[in-house]
Design a protein around this motif. Structure first.
Motif, PDB file in Angstrom:
ATOM      1  N   UNK A 175       0.809  -0.887  -0.177  1.00 12.13           N
ATOM      2  CA  UNK A 175       0.050  -0.003  -0.037  1.00 12.13           C
ATOM      3  C   UNK A 175       0.815   1.304   0.269  1.00 12.13           C
ATOM      4  N   UNK A 176       1.827   0.976   0.501  1.00 15.29           N
ATOM      5  CA  UNK A 176       2.653   2.416   0.962  1.00 15.29           C
ATOM      6  C   UNK A 176       3.181   2.745  -0.546  1.00 15.29           C
ATOM      7  N   UNK A 177       3.665   1.399  -0.939  1.00 16.08           N
ATOM      8  CA  UNK A 177       4.585   1.152  -1.997  1.00 16.08           C
ATOM      9  C   UNK A 177       3.458   2.086  -3.675  1.00 16.08           C
ATOM     10  N   UNK A 178       2.307   2.085  -4.234  1.00 18.71           N
ATOM     11  CA  UNK A 178       1.038   2.744  -4.551  1.00 18.71           C
ATOM     12  C   UNK A 178       1.061   4.002  -4.298  1.00 18.71           C
ATOM     13  N   UNK A 183       4.577  12.809  -6.450  1.00 17.86           N
ATOM     14  CA  UNK A 183       4.813  13.557  -5.793  1.00 17.86           C
ATOM     15  C   UNK A 183       4.495  14.101  -4.570  1.00 17.86           C
ATOM     16  N   UNK A 184       4.392  14.054  -3.122  1.00 14.70           N
ATOM     17  CA  UNK A 184       4.414  14.796  -1.986  1.00 14.70           C
ATOM     18  C   UNK A 184       3.297  16.194  -2.566  1.00 14.70           C
ATOM     19  N   UNK A 185       2.390  16.454  -1.857  1.00 16.62           N
ATOM     20  CA  UNK A 185       1.765  17.497  -2.729  1.00 16.62           C
ATOM     21  C   UNK A 185       1.614  18.415  -1.221  1.00 16.62           C
ATOM     22  N   UNK A 210       3.019   4.849   6.162  1.00 16.98           N
ATOM     23  CA  UNK A 210       1.292   4.995   4.909  1.00 16.98           C
ATOM     24  C   UNK A 210       1.136   6.105   5.415  1.00 16.98           C
ATOM     25  N   UNK A 211       0.540   6.077   6.489  1.00 14.00           N
ATOM     26  CA  UNK A 211      -0.725   7.254   6.790  1.00 14.00           C
ATOM     27  C   UNK A 211       0.011   8.375   6.597  1.00 14.00           C
ATOM     28  N   UNK A 212       0.846   8.767   7.433  1.00  6.72           N
ATOM     29  CA  UNK A 212       1.841  10.096   6.239  1.00  6.72           C
ATOM     30  C   UNK A 212       1.425  10.419   5.029  1.00  6.72           C
ATOM     31  N   UNK A 213       2.181   9.788   4.289  1.00  7.93           N
ATOM     32  CA  UNK A 213       2.470   9.843   2.588  1.00  7.93           C
ATOM     33  C   UNK A 213       0.574  10.034   1.886  1.00  7.93           C
TER      34      UNK A 213
END
Length: 306
Positions: A175-178, A183-185, A210-213
């Protein structure tokens, strides 16, 4: 190290005491004995000293019986069902109310049998109905809590714990890889996630990553057992840092406040914060808490802060 692990693998349980069944199912041993004596719902084996023991098939059956019983079926009714009908009925009656119990029971059996296929099939069935976040909070977190209890009561071995934790970590990583393909917003902060030295319980930290991303922030995941000096290197590359330190068992109580003092000295300034989470944070001296330090007692509390 390898020899110790191999020794533990060779001692994996396939036979369980009635106390083990109580720990895994949540049904009191006294009740299990009554069900067994009056209704013959389980078929225990006996040791030479006439002590009851149970195999994995008995454990699976008890977990199914527990779900049916919790769903309103009387044990007298259940005892009249055929061996084939019990799991069929379980699948027929699964609702949102019992979904959680059934999924956790399936994950328990996957863990006890080292059954990767059962884990994946159960997870995929959940994912068809729920979001990954719902699965983590509603299923994985309670399950992880039960794993800790089962390990403490010697119902499972460290091999069971490592096996199932690895599979859960795989799902978090997928899930994190997806998310990492985007790019971070949000460039207001950069989050650095790490575990202090000798701390290896990284599953919760992985989910926070994961949640932070998911919330659009850039993260730097450093992982387990990281010295403060290495964490400090991040200040050379990024401004407005939030250091997330997950403290499950380390630093120990005697060293904790000195550790926080060192973090304050080496890492924190007007452009950086420490977010501390885990069982140990309740032992941090309140005098050390300031505007640059926040403590969280649960993953959910930290997620709500994002």
């Amino acid at each position: 190290m390898f020899n110790k692990f191999r020794e533990k693998m060779n001692n994996i349980k396939s036979v369980f005491s009635i106390k083990d069944l109580e720990n895994i199912s949540g049904i009191k041993a006294h009740t299990i004995r009554i069900w067994e004596k009056r209704y013959s719902v389980l078929e225990p084996m006996r040791t030479q000293t006439n002590i009851r023991t149970y195999d994995l098939e008995n454990l699976q059956k008890l977990l199914n019986i527990t779900l049916l019983h919790n769903h309103g079926y009387k044990i007298s009714q259940i005892s009249k069902l055929t061996e084939q009908r019990i799991p069929e009925l379980v699948n027929e009656i699964i609702t949102d109310k019992s979904f959680k119990h059934h999924a956790i029971s399936s994950f328990k059996m996957a863990m006890m049998n080292f059954d990767q296929t059962l884990f994946i099939n159960t997870y995929n069935a959940l994912l068809a109905e729920k979001s990954f976040r719902e699965i983590f909070f509603d299923i994985f977190l309670p399950f992880i809590g039960e794993i800790g209890y089962l390990w403490q009561t010697n119902t499972i071995s460290i091999a069971h714990e490592h096996f199932i934790s690895y599979l859960i970590k795989q799902k978090i990583l997928l899930e994190t890889e997806a998310l990492q393909a985007k790019n971070p917003t949000n460039d207001e902060k950069v989050f650095v996630l790490y575990l202090p030295e000798n701390e290896i319980h990284e599953l919760g930290l992985m989910y926070l990553n994961y949640e932070i991303q998911l919330n659009g922030y850039k993260t730097i995941f450093l992982g387990e057992s990281v010295p403060i000096s290495s964490v400090k290197d991040m200040k050379k590359y990024f401004d407005n840092l939030v250091f997330i330190c997950y403290m499950t068992v380390e630093p120990n109580v005697n060293e904790l406040n000195n550790y926080v003092r060192e973090v304050i000295k080496e890492l924190l300034d007007e452009n950086s914060e420490l977010w501390a989470i885990g069982r140990m944070v309740e032992n941090i001296d309140s005098k050390l808490i300031n505007n640059n330090i926040k403590t969280f007692t649960s993953i959910n509390d930290l997620v709500e802060k994002l």
